[in-house]
Design an enzyme around this catalytic site. Structure first.
Site, PDB file in Angstrom:
ATOM      1  N   LYS A 151     -26.814 -17.135 -16.539  1.00 33.77           N
ATOM      2  CA  LYS A 151     -27.643 -16.702 -15.406  1.00 33.77           C
ATOM      3  C   LYS A 151     -27.676 -15.173 -15.239  1.00 33.77           C
ATOM      4  CE  LYS A 151     -27.658 -21.034 -12.730  1.00 33.77           C
ATOM      5  NZ  LYS A 151     -29.046 -21.376 -12.514  1.00 33.77           N
ATOM      6  N   ASP A 160     -16.413 -22.915 -14.888  1.00 36.22           N
ATOM      7  CA  ASP A 160     -17.848 -22.768 -15.106  1.00 36.22           C
ATOM      8  C   ASP A 160     -18.363 -21.779 -14.061  1.00 36.22           C
ATOM      9  OD1 ASP A 160     -20.566 -22.893 -15.117  1.00 36.22           O
ATOM     10  OD2 ASP A 160     -20.719 -25.074 -15.192  1.00 36.22           O
ATOM     11  N   PHE A 203     -22.067 -29.575 -11.374  1.00 36.97           N
ATOM     12  CA  PHE A 203     -23.211 -29.444 -12.290  1.00 36.97           C
ATOM     13  C   PHE A 203     -22.811 -28.511 -13.418  1.00 36.97           C
ATOM     14  CE2 PHE A 203     -27.097 -27.623 -13.987  1.00 36.97           C
ATOM     15  CZ  PHE A 203     -27.820 -28.767 -14.246  1.00 36.97           C
TER      16      PHE A 203
HETATM   17  C1  LIG Z   1     -22.588 -24.099 -12.590  1.00 33.39           C
HETATM   18  C2  LIG Z   1     -23.662 -24.262 -13.608  1.00 33.39           C
HETATM   19  N1  LIG Z   1     -23.330 -24.567 -14.879  1.00 33.39           N
HETATM   20  C3  LIG Z   1     -24.260 -24.710 -15.825  1.00 33.39           C
HETATM   21  C4  LIG Z   1     -25.596 -24.569 -15.549  1.00 33.39           C
HETATM   22  C5  LIG Z   1     -26.602 -24.759 -16.630  1.00 33.39           C
HETATM   23  O1  LIG Z   1     -27.114 -23.521 -17.007  1.00 33.39           O
HETATM   24  P1  LIG Z   1     -28.453 -23.450 -17.878  1.00 33.39           P
HETATM   25  O2  LIG Z   1     -29.549 -23.983 -17.049  1.00 33.39           O
HETATM   26  O3  LIG Z   1     -28.587 -21.984 -18.201  1.00 33.39           O
HETATM   27  O4  LIG Z   1     -28.203 -24.270 -19.091  1.00 33.39           O
HETATM   28  C6  LIG Z   1     -25.997 -24.253 -14.249  1.00 33.39           C
HETATM   29  C7  LIG Z   1     -27.411 -24.130 -13.900  1.00 33.39           C
HETATM   30  O5  LIG Z   1     -27.828 -24.212 -12.774  1.00 33.39           O
HETATM   31  C8  LIG Z   1     -25.009 -24.103 -13.248  1.00 33.39           C
HETATM   32  O6  LIG Z   1     -25.320 -23.807 -11.978  1.00 33.39           O
END
Ligand SMILES: Cc1ncc(COP(=O)(O)O)c(C=O)c1O
Length: 383
Positions: free
Chosen positions: A238, A209, A123
């Site tokens: 986050k 990520d 994700f």
């Molecule tokens: C690993 C990862 N990357 C990207 C995101 C996306 O982040 P945002 O919701 O702040 O755009 C998330 C959100 O859960 C995530 O867990």
């Protein structure tokens, strides 16, 4: 719009691991706003920084120099062993920057149709580029045409990556150090080392990520520190602002040189207020025992879980790194679709993905609070 279907509860106050709803009832927050409020609700250092900064200056624009942003950039790059950083407002936006850098990297190598390898079940966000990078059909459904530059390969499988060694169009590999939204999938200890080696050998960028896994969640400030590697690009969000929207795309070496004036920007990104919050977050990590607490509480959770739930027929496995916790359940023995609501009735906040419970409790959680958490899990899953 109807993209969310919120549970019937409204929280009006938070303190540490606890939230209070509009009726005055208290809930144990084992989710931290999905891995955001890592230092607990209303942490005094962050609150103080926000109050002080809001009395001085909220926003100017990246047209001008921003003192807090410059201080934060230096600190976070030093801590992560990276060279430069771009501040965004969210995780998806940080990943977008990574993808744009990978495109510029492709241009520098005269690659016209670049490919980035990402993982099945990953994700990376909800923007068009990041949902194309995401390896989950349910996130992509209805949004075609997707960006075509992503090939999804098995996670935690170095051979799946290595089979592309002779493909001249590959420019980068992008993975989560631990897959979060997939239900806390922890790869083998040496997976990131092997990925790093493959990327170095082939001239590919390694993009981590770390949006969900960094900022102390796994017991290190950055998840890849368990492996002693440095990626070319590291995306954060986050927990970086502990509830204030800030993301960051950090880069090293060639990857840090590719964004040049006017190639990217953000109105709000890295403004004085959000960077004051993130500076508070780094202060807390540097000047308190929070990371030690993560490791101690992780061990304590493991042993208590084993003794109270280890023999439970519905429990298949516990997946845990620091305070990133997945509990794999047997869908034939327990109805996982009701778990979030049942937990809420018992004043516990969790998340469920498929047949897995996911928990990301605040990193400041105490032993007593772990005891409460375990007893609520026993009530939820059955003893
Ligand atoms: C690993 C990862 N990357 C990207 C995101 C996306 O982040 P945002 O919701 O702040 O755009 C998330 C959100 O859960 C995530 O867990």
């Amino acid at each position: 719009m109807s993209n969310y279907s919120p549970l019937e509860v409204t929280f009006i106050k938070g303190d540490g691991c606890w939230l209070t709803d509009s009726a005055g009832d208290k809930y144990l927050d084992a989710l931290s706003g999905i891995g955001v409020v890592n230092l607990g609700h209303c942490h005094p250092t962050i609150t103080k920084n926000l109050v002080d900064q809001s009395q001085k200056l909220l926003h100017t624009s990246n047209v001008y120099r921003i003192e807090n942003q410059e201080i934060l950039a230096k600190k976070i790059c030093n801590l992560a062993n990276m060279d430069k950083v771009f501040f965004s407002n969210s995780g998806a936006e940080a990943n977008e920057v990574a993808i744009k850098i990978a495109r510029l990297y492709a241009r520098s190598k005269d690659i016209e149709n670049p490919i980035i390898l990402t993982a099945i079940q990953s994700f990376h966000g909800r923007t068009m580029a990041t949902l194309s990078a995401t390896g989950q059909n349910k996130i992509q459904a209805g949004f075609s045409p997707l960006m075509s530059e992503f090939i999804h390969v098995n996670y935690d499988d170095i051979n799946a990556v290595n089979q592309y060694k002779n493909n001249q169009d590959i420019v980068a590999v992008m993975v989560e150090p631990i897959q979060g939204e997939a239900g806390v999938i922890i790869p083998k200890n040496d997976y990131l080392d092997k990925l790093h080696k493959t990327c170095k050998e082939n001239g590919w960028l390694l993009i981590l990520d770390g949006v969900q896994t960094c900022m102390g969640r796994t017991g290190k400030l950055f998840a890849h520190e368990h492996n002693e590697i440095t990626p070319d690009i590291l995306c954060l969000a986050k927990g970086l602002g502990n509830g204030v929207p800030i993301g960051a795309c950090l880069a090293k070496g060639i990857a840090s040189e590719l964004l040049t004036p006017r190639t990217h920007g953000s109105t709000f990104g890295g403004n004085p207020l959000v960077t004051a919050a993130a500076l508070g977050v780094l202060d807390v990590f540097q000047n308190t025992e929070v990371l030690n607490n993560v490791n101690k509480m992780s061990e304590y959770f493991k042993s208590e879980f084993e003794s109270k739930l280890g023999k439970n027929k519905a429990v298949k496995e516990l997946r845990i790194k620091g305070l990133m916790i997945g509990i794999g359940l047997d869908g034939n023995k327990i109805d996982c679709s009701q778990l979030v609501k049942n937990a809420l009735k018992d004043k516990l906040l969790i998340n469920v993905t498929g047949n897995s419970i996911r928990m990301l409790p605040p990193l400041i959680i105490s032993k007593e609070e772990i005891d409460i958490l375990i007893s609520k899990l026993v009530t939820l899953i059955g003893s």
